[in-house]
Scaffold this active site. Structure first.
Site, mmCIF file in Angstrom:
data_model
loop_
_atom_site.group_PDB
_atom_site.id
_atom_site.type_symbol
_atom_site.label_atom_id
_atom_site.label_comp_id
_atom_site.label_asym_id
_atom_site.label_seq_id
_atom_site.Cartn_x
_atom_site.Cartn_y
_atom_site.Cartn_z
ATOM 1 N N LYS A 1 0.880 -1.295 0.058
ATOM 2 C CA LYS A 1 -0.046 0.124 0.047
ATOM 3 C C LYS A 1 0.754 1.248 -0.017
ATOM 4 O O LYS A 1 0.600 2.197 -0.726
ATOM 5 C CB LYS A 1 -0.994 0.133 1.193
ATOM 6 C CG LYS A 1 -1.705 1.293 1.550
ATOM 7 C CD LYS A 1 -2.645 1.561 2.566
ATOM 8 C CE LYS A 1 -1.801 1.565 3.988
ATOM 9 N NZ LYS A 1 -1.480 3.134 4.182
ATOM 10 N N ASN A 2 1.973 1.287 0.970
ATOM 11 C CA ASN A 2 2.722 2.351 1.177
ATOM 12 C C ASN A 2 3.760 2.588 -0.039
ATOM 13 O O ASN A 2 4.125 3.960 0.023
ATOM 14 C CB ASN A 2 3.373 2.519 2.333
ATOM 15 C CG ASN A 2 2.509 2.743 3.567
ATOM 16 O OD1 ASN A 2 1.383 2.928 3.397
ATOM 17 N ND2 ASN A 2 2.916 2.908 4.871
ATOM 18 N N CYS B 1 -5.048 13.135 12.828
ATOM 19 C CA CYS B 1 -5.452 11.696 12.798
ATOM 20 C C CYS B 1 -5.528 11.089 14.040
ATOM 21 O O CYS B 1 -4.876 11.735 14.847
ATOM 22 C CB CYS B 1 -4.931 11.036 11.538
ATOM 23 S SG CYS B 1 -3.193 10.651 11.985
ATOM 24 N N ARG C 1 0.521 14.826 12.917
ATOM 25 C CA ARG C 1 1.075 14.716 11.468
ATOM 26 C C ARG C 1 1.000 15.909 10.787
ATOM 27 O O ARG C 1 0.287 15.908 9.650
ATOM 28 C CB ARG C 1 0.193 13.550 10.942
ATOM 29 C CG ARG C 1 0.448 12.256 11.633
ATOM 30 C CD ARG C 1 -0.082 10.896 11.063
ATOM 31 N NE ARG C 1 0.561 10.287 9.939
ATOM 32 C CZ ARG C 1 -0.122 9.264 9.410
ATOM 33 N NH1 ARG C 1 -1.141 8.558 9.825
ATOM 34 N NH2 ARG C 1 0.752 8.766 8.527
ATOM 35 N N ASP D 1 4.584 1.067 12.127
ATOM 36 C CA ASP D 1 3.400 0.163 11.463
ATOM 37 C C ASP D 1 3.455 -1.087 12.063
ATOM 38 O O ASP D 1 2.530 -1.888 11.787
ATOM 39 C CB ASP D 1 3.622 0.304 9.901
ATOM 40 C CG ASP D 1 3.057 1.661 9.390
ATOM 41 O OD1 ASP D 1 2.600 2.651 10.220
ATOM 42 O OD2 ASP D 1 3.183 1.791 8.470
ATOM 43 N N ARG E 1 -8.669 -0.691 4.550
ATOM 44 C CA ARG E 1 -7.644 0.382 3.830
ATOM 45 C C ARG E 1 -6.324 -0.228 3.547
ATOM 46 O O ARG E 1 -5.883 0.107 2.587
ATOM 47 C CB ARG E 1 -7.416 1.454 4.936
ATOM 48 C CG ARG E 1 -8.877 2.417 5.182
ATOM 49 C CD ARG E 1 -8.389 3.557 5.898
ATOM 50 N NE ARG E 1 -6.988 4.235 5.758
ATOM 51 C CZ ARG E 1 -6.055 4.345 6.513
ATOM 52 N NH1 ARG E 1 -6.284 4.571 7.586
ATOM 53 N NH2 ARG E 1 -5.028 4.801 5.916
HETATM 54 C C1 UD1 Z 1 4.192 7.205 6.392
HETATM 55 C C2 UD1 Z 1 3.445 5.808 6.321
HETATM 56 C C3 UD1 Z 1 2.863 5.486 7.526
HETATM 57 C C4 UD1 Z 1 4.126 5.251 8.491
HETATM 58 C C5 UD1 Z 1 4.894 6.661 8.772
HETATM 59 C C6 UD1 Z 1 5.905 6.396 9.639
HETATM 60 C C7 UD1 Z 1 2.588 6.035 3.914
HETATM 61 C C8 UD1 Z 1 1.548 6.475 3.139
HETATM 62 N N1 UD1 Z 1 2.443 6.217 5.101
HETATM 63 O O1 UD1 Z 1 3.493 8.180 6.913
HETATM 64 O O2 UD1 Z 1 2.330 4.203 7.196
HETATM 65 O O3 UD1 Z 1 3.379 5.064 9.869
HETATM 66 O O4 UD1 Z 1 5.317 6.875 7.470
HETATM 67 O O5 UD1 Z 1 6.807 5.289 9.075
HETATM 68 O O6 UD1 Z 1 3.784 5.873 3.513
HETATM 69 N N2 UD1 Z 1 6.218 15.044 10.541
HETATM 70 C C9 UD1 Z 1 6.284 16.492 10.653
HETATM 71 N N3 UD1 Z 1 6.193 17.333 9.661
HETATM 72 C C10 UD1 Z 1 6.106 16.758 8.338
HETATM 73 C C11 UD1 Z 1 6.126 15.512 8.188
HETATM 74 C C12 UD1 Z 1 5.969 14.469 9.166
HETATM 75 O O7 UD1 Z 1 6.018 16.819 11.873
HETATM 76 O O8 UD1 Z 1 6.028 17.713 7.547
HETATM 77 C C13 UD1 Z 1 6.466 14.134 11.726
HETATM 78 C C14 UD1 Z 1 5.124 13.316 11.837
HETATM 79 O O9 UD1 Z 1 4.150 14.064 12.584
HETATM 80 C C15 UD1 Z 1 5.388 12.026 12.545
HETATM 81 C C16 UD1 Z 1 7.037 11.736 11.701
HETATM 82 O O10 UD1 Z 1 7.296 13.219 11.440
HETATM 83 O O11 UD1 Z 1 5.909 12.329 13.704
HETATM 84 C C17 UD1 Z 1 7.073 10.856 10.582
HETATM 85 O O12 UD1 Z 1 5.897 11.141 9.859
HETATM 86 P P1 UD1 Z 1 6.025 10.648 8.190
HETATM 87 O O13 UD1 Z 1 7.457 9.586 8.134
HETATM 88 O O14 UD1 Z 1 5.881 12.094 7.596
HETATM 89 O O15 UD1 Z 1 4.743 9.749 8.154
HETATM 90 P P2 UD1 Z 1 3.585 9.595 6.681
HETATM 91 O O16 UD1 Z 1 4.891 9.888 5.776
HETATM 92 O O17 UD1 Z 1 2.653 10.234 6.846
#
Ligand code: UD1
Length: 416
Positions: free
Chosen positions: A22-23, A116, A121, A304, A396
């Site tokens: 999925k990811n 969420c 996030r 995850d 999902r």
């Molecule tokens: C992706 C995965 C999700 C997984 C996560 C962490 C997908 C579609 N989803 O989510 O399944 O749990 O990686 O491995 O690939 N953050 C910020 N600012 C930003 C971006 C992130 O503060 O602009 C923080 C987030 O709140 C979180 C951390 O960084 O605490 C990591 O988040 P991130 O790696 O971005 O998660 P996703 O990419 O949303």
């Protein structure tokens, strides 16, 4: 709303095939926005999140052909570079259209995802990166509005490791003018899979899989074919389910090398794991041993898989300390596991799980995707019946879950 009824006690035994990730599929489908030529993807899992993303791309004017796990996207006539709130709120990964739209159309309007269940996030790193590449970004009325005549290559240093942030900026940089360097990049295998897809489309990328990615912008990307990598989290979830039930399973169509941290923990818990390049066999001990863990960006233990390991530890011998370092509120499954009798104490980002002899079936509520998976695992080992409500979360991210579990011998039924 559908529910899942599980009668606990059956050992999982046998073989099943793992679906596409999925990811990986979500960013890779968004990559089609970068080209005016059709791109064909195979091994695309049939999941709710994929359907949501395809609906979003369709709304933007992308022509979609889908047959089984093969999807062809033609973004030659993009009409509407907008991701509305109604779609983004159901799936945060919709933010992945931001980078490609900014690069290809010079304009994008994407709803802010908001919070969420598992934490705040934010997407500030996505925005900061696009601004460094010369885009004008305004956050108005809950939307990120990006404008740029042509993005310019830049040196981007992420404040924290972000998976979709790295993916968004890597996609944007493929069409930028000049060289972009992403430092503190996410090293997740899904980032590498996306890079391989972009390279097949003509992008010039090196370093994906390390924390520094180089992208030399090109004027345009062309059509290509790409096979989505296997889902390492689905793989890990079935391994945990087999481990918890004292089972013996073989999973095919996997990428064993993407699961090292998870396999290490399963071995620590007493399982025998035999990994081949594209298959994994797990044989569980009569009684699991508690395995403590700390989540962190790849290649460390994935957030995850945290919930699924909490379920394992609930019935293991001893006490496990689980530390969640990625998301601030990712222990909602703990209270549901407690309803099944689990002995779990939460202290900030740490959960202390004391193994007990057996869980007892009860009605529980799925709160997010991986939390739901942990409840399924707990239900499989609990005494009696477990009814899981709100299983749309599972739809999902897990393709044909009940079918695959039933094929392995689980007693599981969807109630419409
Ligand atoms: C992706 C995965 C999700 C997984 C996560 C962490 C997908 C579609 N989803 O989510 O399944 O749990 O990686 O491995 O690939 N953050 C910020 N600012 C930003 C971006 C992130 O503060 O602009 C923080 C987030 O709140 C979180 C951390 O960084 O605490 C990591 O988040 P991130 O790696 O971005 O998660 P996703 O990419 O949303």
């Amino acid at each position: 709303m559908d529910k899942l009824l599980i009668e606990g006690g059956a050992r999982l035994v046998g073989e099943t095939n793992i679906s596409g990730a999925k990811n990986a599929a979500l960013p890779i489908l968004c990559a089609a926005l970068l080209s005016a030529e059709p791109v064909t993807f195979t091994n695309v899992p049939q999941l709710k999140d994929v359907a949501t993303l395809l609906a979003l791309l369709g709304q933007m004017g992308v022509a979609i052909e889908r047959e089984g796990d093969t999807v062809t996207l033609d973004a030659s006539a993009l009409t509407e570079p907008v991701a509305p709130y109604e779609m983004v709120k159901t799936m945060r990964a919709s933010i992945l259209v931001l980078g490609p739209l900014a690069a290809r159309c010079g304009e994008a309007r994407v709803s802010l995802p908001g919070g969420c269940a598992i934490g705040a996030r934010p997407v500030d790193q996505h925005i900061k990166g696009l601004q460094a590449m010369g885009a004008e970004v305004a956050v108005e009325h809950g939307y990120v509005h990006v404008r740029a005549s042509r993005l310019k290559g830049a040196r981007l240093v992420a404040d924290m490791v972000t998976v979709t942030g790295t993916e968004n900026l890597m996609m944007a940089a493929t069409l930028a003018d000049g060289v972009t360097i992403i430092e503190n990049a996410a090293r997740e295998p899904e980032v590498v899979d996306l890079a391989n897809c972009l390279i097949a489309m003509g992008a010039k990328i090196s370093g994906a899989g390390s924390d520094i990615i180089h992208i030399e912008g090109v004027p345009r990307l062309h059509g290509a074919r790409h096979h989505v990598m296997p889902d390492r989290i689905e793989t890990g979830t079935y391994l945990c389910a087999a481990a918890a039930t004292g089972g013996d399973i073989r999973l095919t169509g996997v990428l064993a090398s993407s699961l090292d941290a998870v396999i290490d923990k399963l071995i620590e818990a007493g399982c025998t794991v035999h990994a081949e390049p594209d298959a994994i066999r797990l044989c569980a001990p009569p009684k699991l041993t508690a395995a403590s863990l700390r989540t962190a960006p790849y290649p460390a233990f994935p957030t995850d898989m945290q919930a699924q390991f909490m379920a394992l530890n609930c019935i293991a011998q001893g006490t496990a300390v689980i530390r969640e370092t990625i998301f601030e509120n990712r222990f909602m499954h703990a209270v549901e596991l407690q309803r099944l009798g689990a002995d779990i104490r939460i202290d900030g980002n740490t959960a202390i799980v004391c193994g007990i002899e057996r869980l007892q079936g009860a009605t529980v509520m799925a709160t997010d995707l991986r939390a739901s998976a942990s409840l399924v695992i707990a239900g499989l080992v609990a005494e009696g019946k477990t009814l899981i409500e709100r299983i749309y979360h599972l739809d999902r991210g897990y393709e044909r879950l009940e079918e695959k579990l039933a094929a392995l011998g689980a007693n599981v039924r969807r109630i419409k």
